[in-house]
Write a protein that holds these residues in place. Structure first.
Motif, short mmCIF file in Angstrom:
data_model
loop_
_atom_site.label_atom_id
_atom_site.label_comp_id
_atom_site.label_asym_id
_atom_site.label_seq_id
_atom_site.Cartn_x
_atom_site.Cartn_y
_atom_site.Cartn_z
N GLN A 53 23.75 18.62 50.59
CA GLN A 53 22.79 19.16 49.31
C GLN A 53 21.32 19.26 49.60
OE1 GLN A 53 24.35 19.68 46.20
NE2 GLN A 53 26.33 19.16 46.91
N GLY A 54 21.15 18.98 51.00
CA GLY A 54 19.67 19.50 51.38
C GLY A 54 18.69 18.14 51.33
N ILE A 55 19.62 16.82 51.29
CA ILE A 55 19.03 15.62 51.38
C ILE A 55 19.13 15.02 52.90
CG2 ILE A 55 18.35 13.11 50.35
CD1 ILE A 55 19.32 14.49 47.65
N SER A 56 18.44 15.23 53.66
CA SER A 56 18.91 14.82 55.05
C SER A 56 18.09 13.65 55.72
CB SER A 56 18.74 16.17 55.86
OG SER A 56 17.49 16.49 55.81
N ASP A 57 17.15 13.14 55.07
CA ASP A 57 16.43 12.05 55.55
C ASP A 57 16.82 10.48 55.44
OD1 ASP A 57 15.85 12.17 52.88
OD2 ASP A 57 13.93 11.74 52.94
N GLY B 122 28.42 -4.45 60.92
CA GLY B 122 28.56 -3.25 60.27
C GLY B 122 29.23 -3.07 58.86
N GLY B 123 29.26 -4.41 58.26
CA GLY B 123 29.79 -4.28 56.96
C GLY B 123 28.82 -4.48 55.81
N PHE B 124 29.33 -4.96 54.74
CA PHE B 124 28.44 -4.83 53.40
C PHE B 124 27.48 -6.09 53.49
CE2 PHE B 124 32.37 -2.66 52.00
CZ PHE B 124 31.80 -1.46 51.66
N PRO B 125 26.38 -5.91 52.83
CA PRO B 125 26.07 -4.98 52.02
C PRO B 125 25.01 -3.83 52.74
CG PRO B 125 24.19 -6.76 51.96
CD PRO B 125 25.51 -7.34 52.79
N VAL B 126 25.16 -2.68 52.41
CA VAL B 126 24.63 -1.37 53.08
C VAL B 126 23.36 -0.85 52.31
CG1 VAL B 126 25.13 0.79 54.04
CG2 VAL B 126 26.91 -0.71 54.13
N GLN B 127 22.43 -0.36 52.83
CA GLN B 127 21.34 -0.18 52.19
C GLN B 127 20.83 1.52 52.76
OE1 GLN B 127 17.67 -2.37 52.60
NE2 GLN B 127 18.63 -3.89 50.97
N ILE B 128 20.66 2.27 51.88
CA ILE B 128 20.40 3.93 52.01
C ILE B 128 19.09 4.13 51.49
CG2 ILE B 128 21.36 6.14 52.07
CD1 ILE B 128 24.31 5.02 51.67
N HIS B 129 18.17 4.26 52.57
CA HIS B 129 16.81 4.53 51.92
C HIS B 129 16.55 6.04 52.07
CE1 HIS B 129 12.36 3.85 52.44
NE2 HIS B 129 12.55 4.06 51.05
N LEU B 130 16.11 6.64 50.98
CA LEU B 130 15.65 8.18 51.12
C LEU B 130 14.28 8.19 50.78
CD1 LEU B 130 18.50 9.55 48.55
CD2 LEU B 130 18.50 9.23 51.23
N PRO B 131 13.42 8.21 52.02
CA PRO B 131 11.89 8.07 51.92
C PRO B 131 11.26 9.38 51.00
CG PRO B 131 12.73 7.62 54.34
CD PRO B 131 13.85 8.20 53.45
N ALA B 132 11.55 10.31 51.39
CA ALA B 132 11.01 11.55 50.64
C ALA B 132 11.23 11.58 49.07
CB ALA B 132 11.36 12.94 51.16
N GLU B 133 12.25 11.19 48.61
CA GLU B 133 12.61 10.99 47.25
C GLU B 133 12.30 9.35 46.75
OE1 GLU B 133 14.71 11.84 49.80
OE2 GLU B 133 14.88 14.19 49.34
N GLU B 134 12.08 8.78 47.56
CA GLU B 134 11.59 7.34 46.98
C GLU B 134 12.55 6.70 46.25
OE1 GLU B 134 8.18 7.03 44.82
OE2 GLU B 134 6.89 8.36 46.43
N ILE B 135 13.99 6.84 46.88
CA ILE B 135 15.22 6.47 46.37
C ILE B 135 15.76 5.08 47.39
CG2 ILE B 135 17.40 6.65 45.71
CD1 ILE B 135 16.74 9.61 44.86
N LEU B 136 16.28 4.10 46.74
CA LEU B 136 16.71 3.06 47.79
C LEU B 136 18.16 2.65 47.04
CD1 LEU B 136 16.72 0.76 49.94
CD2 LEU B 136 15.92 -0.87 48.24
N ILE B 137 19.23 2.91 48.06
CA ILE B 137 20.70 2.82 47.47
C ILE B 137 21.13 1.45 48.10
CG2 ILE B 137 23.10 3.82 47.20
CD1 ILE B 137 21.77 6.65 47.40
N GLN B 138 21.52 0.83 47.21
CA GLN B 138 22.10 -0.70 47.70
C GLN B 138 23.85 -0.78 47.56
OE1 GLN B 138 20.06 -3.61 45.60
NE2 GLN B 138 18.31 -3.58 47.14
N VAL B 139 24.40 -0.73 48.30
CA VAL B 139 25.96 -0.70 48.37
C VAL B 139 26.50 -1.84 48.86
CG1 VAL B 139 28.09 0.49 49.11
CG2 VAL B 139 25.94 1.75 49.05
N GLU B 140 27.17 -2.62 47.63
CA GLU B 140 27.90 -3.86 47.82
C GLU B 140 29.31 -3.42 47.82
OE1 GLU B 140 26.40 -6.49 44.84
OE2 GLU B 140 24.47 -6.48 45.71
N GLU B 141 30.05 -4.78 48.02
CA GLU B 141 31.57 -4.45 48.28
C GLU B 141 32.30 -4.01 46.99
OE1 GLU B 141 35.34 -6.98 50.17
OE2 GLU B 141 33.31 -8.01 49.96
N LYS B 142 31.25 -4.57 45.66
CA LYS B 142 32.37 -4.29 44.49
C LYS B 142 31.30 -3.57 43.48
CE LYS B 142 35.20 -8.25 44.67
NZ LYS B 142 35.65 -9.73 44.10
N SER B 143 30.20 -3.30 44.06
CA SER B 143 29.37 -2.38 43.09
C SER B 143 28.17 -1.57 44.01
CB SER B 143 28.48 -3.55 42.28
OG SER B 143 27.50 -4.24 42.97
#
Length: 674
Positions: free
Chosen positions: A606-610, A619-640
């Motif tokens: 979708q063009g968001i490659s950073d 290598g398990g949960f929780p996982v954090q996905i940071h999108l610097p250019a968009e100033e977005i932080l995505i926190q992925v837990e096992e159930k949410s």
């Protein structure tokens, strides 16, 4: 579940359980132990009783309220009783009262009348009728010889008085007995139930009485939901006597068993006691002595009539009369012979012969047993002759006709008073009348479960947890009678003990609730087989809770309209449909975990490659996905999954909304759904 104990006497139980928003009282026994501290009330003026010296100890000038005899102090007033107190639990909060038998309901008027109580009371018909007999007898005894003086100054100094008065508890909560009007108001609101009859309590649970085998109409209670079962065992018997046999099958496999009111004479079996009773009475009659049997107006007295009459016939004593003197004698005898369905199989079958279940009806017709309401009965003078056997109340010897006979026969050593009531200490009962010349014997007859029988019943019933009075866990056994006076705590069952005013938190929690599905909604279900023998179906409906019953109804019809291409779309504005979004059927259901690798790859397409990914341990949960250019932080837990974002510098609100939609749609494509 919480358990509250309001009684210190296990044989006069009163406790409360709180479960599933319901508050239920189990029995309301009245402990008569306070009576032993009061002076007897004779029917006629008694020189012996009223000549007892006034109490001279202390400096509190209590001589007019207390009298002494043989070093013991007695209260010179009308007896007062100690009912369950509302100080620790407000009776108006009780939803249901369950009565096990007529001996455990004498405090009921104290609880239901003038306390704000608005709940329901359940009891069997014999319990109500015979309980009323017990109450009316005590009222009549006290009304015959009313005491004008009602002193209570002694209560202020009772701690400084000699024992056992100084050991009395909660003296400020002592109350005078209720009156007949209070009894009638109380019993008018009791709901009659039969053995094995299921009764719904506010949709929260069902209560079922099952036979306990102790006395006419006695029962144990089963409290059940669809998933939990509580059993209350009170005054039960496995012996074969006149009541219907105990139902042991229904009480098995309970999540919680509450057991109380076991035998008060653990080392004395009932059959030998009845045999000794009959033998001693016959020996006394042969020596031309009279016999007094202080008793209650119902219960074991029916068996004593039958056994004693048979023994007297075998000994050639059929001309000697049996007198039953009580203001409720006729009612008690009549009720016992018209309640065949509540009796043992042998006595119940006698009705079809046709014969009366008990032989006391035959004894009355033959003139061997005579009943009188009181000693003032106009026919008693013509019928009375000696020697004789007199059954009368009260077993405490503090009021009633028994007081008169103690004074009448007490100076003759040929006469006998024999006690059969296990709850009465015969030495304390006789103490105010000493010295006495007549013989005194105690042969307590208690048919309730002894501790050996109770242990066997627990082992066979297999409850998941057990609740018993604390004194049942203490051994007072002898070497020849191991475990004769205690509950075996080595059965592998979690056991909780309690004393008066204790509050227990029991390990019984609500797990599931029954839910009814509307037939129209059920007809739309389409099960899908996921593996052999297992099929599932999704269901969406409107949950309605009414009177503690759960029902799943179909969702209301949702209006639709067509988009620009002529395709139907669902309206999402509440103002257009009148149906809140949270009550509308979702387009799909999500399940499983988010595939983070797939999610990152989809974002790149979708063009968001950073995206920068940080995983948890191993290598398990929780996982954090940071999108610097968009100033977005995505926190992925096992159930949410949580998405934290803000409008980036230099972007517009429309850009932020477009980005939010991209994240939402990308996320949904990476989660399993149906």
């Amino acid at each position: 579940m919480r358990f509250h104990c309001l009684s210190g006497n296990p044989n006069k139980p009163c406790s409360i359980i709180q479960f599933k928003q319901a508050t239920i009282m189990l029995d309301c026994g009245l402990d008569l132990g306070t009576l032993e501290n009061y002076l007897p009330i004779p029917l006629v003026s008694s020189a012996k009783v009223y000549s007892l010296p006034q109490y001279s100890g202390g400096d509190n000038n209590l001589g007019s309220e207390l009298r002494e005899n043989n070093g013991r102090v007695y209260i010179d007033s009308e007896p007062e009783f100690l009912p369950p107190t509302s100080e620790f639990f407000n009776f108006r909060d009780i939803d249901v009262i369950l009565i096990s038998n007529y001996t455990c309901m004498l405090a009921l008027p104290f609880i239901t009348e003038n306390t704000g109580f608005k709940g329901k009371v359940f009891a069997t018909e014999p319990s109500i009728l015979l309980g009323k007999v017990f109450m009316e007898e005590m009222i009549e005894f006290l009304d015959r010889a009313p005491r004008i003086n009602k002193p209570d100054r002694w209560k202020q100094f009772h701690k400084h008085l000699p024992p056992p008065i100084c050991d009395m508890k909660n003296v400020n909560h002592l109350k005078q007995l209720y009156n007949k009007a209070t009894i009638n108001n109380c019993l008018a609101n009791v709901q009659i139930v039969g053995h094995n009859e299921k009764t719904d309590c506010f949709g929260l649970l069902q209560v079922t009485p099952v036979s306990s085998g102790y006395c006419i109409g006695s029962c144990n209670w089963i409290l059940s939901t669809g998933y939990e079962k509580i059993v209350y065992i009170s005054s039960s018997s496995t012996l074969t006597t006149h009541p219907r046999a105990i139902d042991q099958l229904s009480i098995k496999n309970a999540d919680c068993m509450i057991m109380t009111a076991l035998t008060q004479t653990s080392a004395l079996m009932p059959d030998p006691m009845i045999g000794d009773f009959c033998r001693i009475v016959c020996e006394t009659l042969k020596s031309n002595g009279n016999v007094l049997v202080p008793c209650f107006p119902s219960g074991i007295i029916y068996d004593l009539f039958e056994c004693l009459a048979g023994q007297m016939e075998m000994n050639g004593l059929t001309t000697i009369p049996l007198f039953f003197i009580s203001p409720v004698a006729d009612s008690s005898l009549a009720y016992s012979n018209i309640m065949a369905e509540w009796l043992s199989g042998a006595k119940h079958n006698r009705v079809y012969l046709p014969e009366e279940p008990f032989i006391h009806g035959t004894l009355i017709r033959n003139g061997r047993l005579k009943s009188f309401a009181n000693l003032q009965d106009e026919t008693i003078n013509s019928e009375y002759r000696q020697p004789c056997v007199v059954f009368c109340g009260h077993p405490s010897l503090r009021f009633g006709d028994a007081v008169h006979f103690i004074e009448l026969w007490g100076n003759n050593s040929n006469n006998l008073v024999i006690f059969t009531e296990p709850s009465v200490n015969y030495l304390d009962a006789l103490a105010p009348f000493q010295p006495l010349q007549m013989k005194t014997i105690s042969k307590p007859i208690d048919t309730s479960l002894n501790f050996t029988q109770a242990n066997k019943l627990i082992l066979e019933s297999k409850p998941r947890c057990l609740v018993i009075p604390e004194q049942y866990s203490h051994s007072s056994s002898t070497p020849s009678l191991p475990h004769s006076s205690e509950i075996n705590l080595e059965l592998g069952i979690p056991t909780f003990t309690y004393n008066k005013f204790d509050i227990l938190k029991l390990p019984l929690k609500r797990t599931y609730e029954n839910l009814s599905i509307d037939p129209a909604l059920a007809s739309t279900l389409v099960p899908t087989e996921v593996r052999p023998g297992v099929a599932i179906a999704t269901i969406t409906g409107n949950l309605v809770v009414r009177d503690n019953r759960y029902t799943l109804l179909p969702l209301p019809e949702i209006k639709t309209e067509k988009d620009g291409k002529g395709r139907p779309v669902r309206l999402r504005e509440d103002s257009k449909t009148g149906i809140p979004l949270n009550k509308q059927k979702p387009c799909h259901y999500l399940y499983g975990k988010l595939n983070t690798n797939q999610f990152v790859q989809s974002l790149a397409s979708q063009g968001i490659s950073d995206a920068k990914v940080e995983t948890g341990p191993n290598g398990g949960f929780p996982v954090q996905i940071h999108l610097p250019a968009e100033e977005i932080l995505i926190q992925v837990e096992e159930k949410s999954t949580h998405i934290l974002y803000d409008q980036a510098e230099g972007s517009t609100a429309a850009d932020t909304e477009r980005l939010r939609q991209i994240l939402k749609e990308t996320l949904l494509t990476c989660i399993s759904k149906f």
